[in-house]
Design a protein around this motif. Sequence first.
Motif, PDB file in Angstrom:
ATOM      1  N   ILE A  19       0.838  -1.074   0.030  1.00 23.23           N
ATOM      2  CA  ILE A  19       0.067  -0.126   0.156  1.00 23.23           C
ATOM      3  C   ILE A  19       0.833   1.207  -0.041  1.00 23.23           C
ATOM      4  CG2 ILE A  19      -1.636   1.209   1.397  1.00 23.23           C
ATOM      5  CD1 ILE A  19      -2.770  -1.263   2.568  1.00 23.23           C
ATOM      6  N   SER A  20       1.956   1.238   0.645  1.00 22.66           N
ATOM      7  CA  SER A  20       2.845   2.271   1.063  1.00 22.66           C
ATOM      8  C   SER A  20       3.512   2.703  -0.265  1.00 22.66           C
ATOM      9  CB  SER A  20       3.695   2.149   2.125  1.00 22.66           C
ATOM     10  OG  SER A  20       4.764   1.225   1.915  1.00 22.66           O
ATOM     11  N   LYS A  25       5.038   7.060  -3.878  1.00 23.67           N
ATOM     12  CA  LYS A  25       5.102   7.628  -5.176  1.00 23.67           C
ATOM     13  C   LYS A  25       4.379   8.883  -5.365  1.00 23.67           C
ATOM     14  CE  LYS A  25       7.030   3.414  -7.154  1.00 23.67           C
ATOM     15  NZ  LYS A  25       6.618   2.396  -8.245  1.00 23.67           N
ATOM     16  N   LEU A  26       2.930   8.751  -4.852  1.00 18.56           N
ATOM     17  CA  LEU A  26       2.095   9.719  -5.298  1.00 18.56           C
ATOM     18  C   LEU A  26       2.374  10.980  -4.468  1.00 18.56           C
ATOM     19  CD1 LEU A  26      -0.638  10.651  -6.714  1.00 18.56           C
ATOM     20  CD2 LEU A  26      -1.598   9.726  -4.379  1.00 18.56           C
ATOM     21  N   SER A  31       3.771  17.885  -8.305  1.00 24.06           N
ATOM     22  CA  SER A  31       2.029  18.431  -8.203  1.00 24.06           C
ATOM     23  C   SER A  31       1.539  18.183  -6.832  1.00 24.06           C
ATOM     24  CB  SER A  31       1.181  17.818  -9.468  1.00 24.06           C
ATOM     25  OG  SER A  31       1.726  17.969 -10.563  1.00 24.06           O
ATOM     26  N   ILE A  32       1.590  16.934  -6.397  1.00 25.48           N
ATOM     27  CA  ILE A  32       1.056  16.603  -5.215  1.00 25.48           C
ATOM     28  C   ILE A  32       1.907  17.218  -3.996  1.00 25.48           C
ATOM     29  CG2 ILE A  32       0.532  14.586  -3.474  1.00 25.48           C
ATOM     30  CD1 ILE A  32      -1.203  14.941  -5.872  1.00 25.48           C
ATOM     31  N   MET A 251       1.668  11.021   4.611  1.00 23.28           N
ATOM     32  CA  MET A 251       1.440  10.178   3.355  1.00 23.28           C
ATOM     33  C   MET A 251       0.021  10.240   3.031  1.00 23.28           C
ATOM     34  SD  MET A 251       4.300   7.047   3.853  1.00 23.28           S
ATOM     35  CE  MET A 251       3.674   6.558   2.113  1.00 23.28           C
ATOM     36  N   LEU A 252      -0.981  10.244   3.948  1.00 24.28           N
ATOM     37  CA  LEU A 252      -2.296  10.171   3.640  1.00 24.28           C
ATOM     38  C   LEU A 252      -3.322  11.260   4.282  1.00 24.28           C
ATOM     39  CD1 LEU A 252      -4.538   7.970   2.558  1.00 24.28           C
ATOM     40  CD2 LEU A 252      -4.578   7.197   5.082  1.00 24.28           C
ATOM     41  N   LEU A 253      -3.247  11.463   5.541  1.00 20.98           N
ATOM     42  CA  LEU A 253      -4.168  12.685   5.871  1.00 20.98           C
ATOM     43  C   LEU A 253      -3.956  13.892   5.526  1.00 20.98           C
ATOM     44  CD1 LEU A 253      -4.256  11.767   9.804  1.00 20.98           C
ATOM     45  CD2 LEU A 253      -5.873  10.872   7.838  1.00 20.98           C
TER      46      LEU A 253
END
Length: 431
Positions: A19-20, A25-26, A31-32, A251-253
């Motif tokens: 998952i990680s 990578k994202l 951009s992110i 990474m997520l929140l």
Amino acid sequence: MEKTKQGFIDKLTEQVMKISEPLAKLSGLPSIAAIQDGLVACMPILITGSIFLILYVLGSPVVGSSGKALLPFLTPYADKFAWVNSLTLGFMGLYCSISIPVSYGEKTGKLDTKTAALLGITTFLLFTLSGNDEAGGISVAAFSASGLFVCIVTSLVSSKLYIFLLEKNIRISMPDSVPPNIGNAFTSLIPYGVCFTLAWFIRSVLNFDMVTWLMGVLSPLVSGSDNVFTFVFLVFLSMLLWSVGLHGDNMLLTFMTPFGAIWLNENVEALAAGTSVYGLPHVLAGFGSTGLTRLTVWTAGVWPLVIFMILSKVKYLKTLGWACLPSAIFTIVEPVIFGLPLALNPFLLVPFLLSTTVSSAVGYLLMATPLFGKFYAMVPWATPPFILGPVGTGDVKTALIPFISMAIGVVIYLPFWRQYEKECMLRESEE
């Protein structure tokens, strides 16, 4: 050769790493990363505005049902406090139209700071033109968090288009004898003109209101995401990443920050209209940066461990517990995550996931009732939770939620901790 049988922790680590990897990578894409950095850069502005909003609440007699201000000497300045908040939180989209392109330029190394800032804010302003106004008026409402998604789109698209035109050498080239600052101005003329003309054509000629359209498209997603199931699911995924030593929050929140900003802005508008802090529309206001996450997750996932370590008979754990206490109070959790360690710990991994998800569910359900106030102010993430709640919501009772979460964590951790402590004592005696 016979394969070694994988244990539970090995299997779990393998699945989490699957998952990680795409998440890493994202989050590493320019951009992110630019969106994240641009939003973070605006946090001091929002926090300052939130301080003035708190002063407005303390001095305004119209907030709540008592009809009296909590601090009457602030009443003459209440409206003036509200103006500062309007020009900070209420202009978040405008400020991000500068910070996001600048961050993108820094990440790619292809846009200088001045060019990125001017390109971003001008393109955003062109998209906020009022198409029905012959004078070409600007919709100030789009400057708030409601225009944040449009700001993100225009910032990235205009930056990419500008870079594309330069790379294709679609520019005015000046002789080497021309001073660099003048040369750069002429070099940027055609890329600027193309970006601005395209934005003007879409908004004014085609009369396409991107702000209204995008908010209409995203409205079900934004409003539907403020629920206990979304909150618990995202917390669980974030904690799953933390459990193998990855920074789940970053990474997520952080992807929820635009949603949290919109919810916070809507809570502020409702508060200014006279709605009580107990009746504000959004529980997850500020989610992604602060808010309910800080009241529940780490107070259940880390605070019990610090207490257990301080009370432990194992010298190493007791010393580590006292060392981790100051940072844990401010929800700085890395010393526990990597020092105990909590990450990849076969004894503590399961209760870590259970305590954080259960406490987040309980915390959301409590905040959703009319017994607790909702967040309307952005408070620094490192503020101790028992202070963060009352300051961010105006409700002193929210100071109870961190301790309720800690109690949940103590109950869930206790049987697992006893086994872990026995293992540590055995290891210590052998040494």
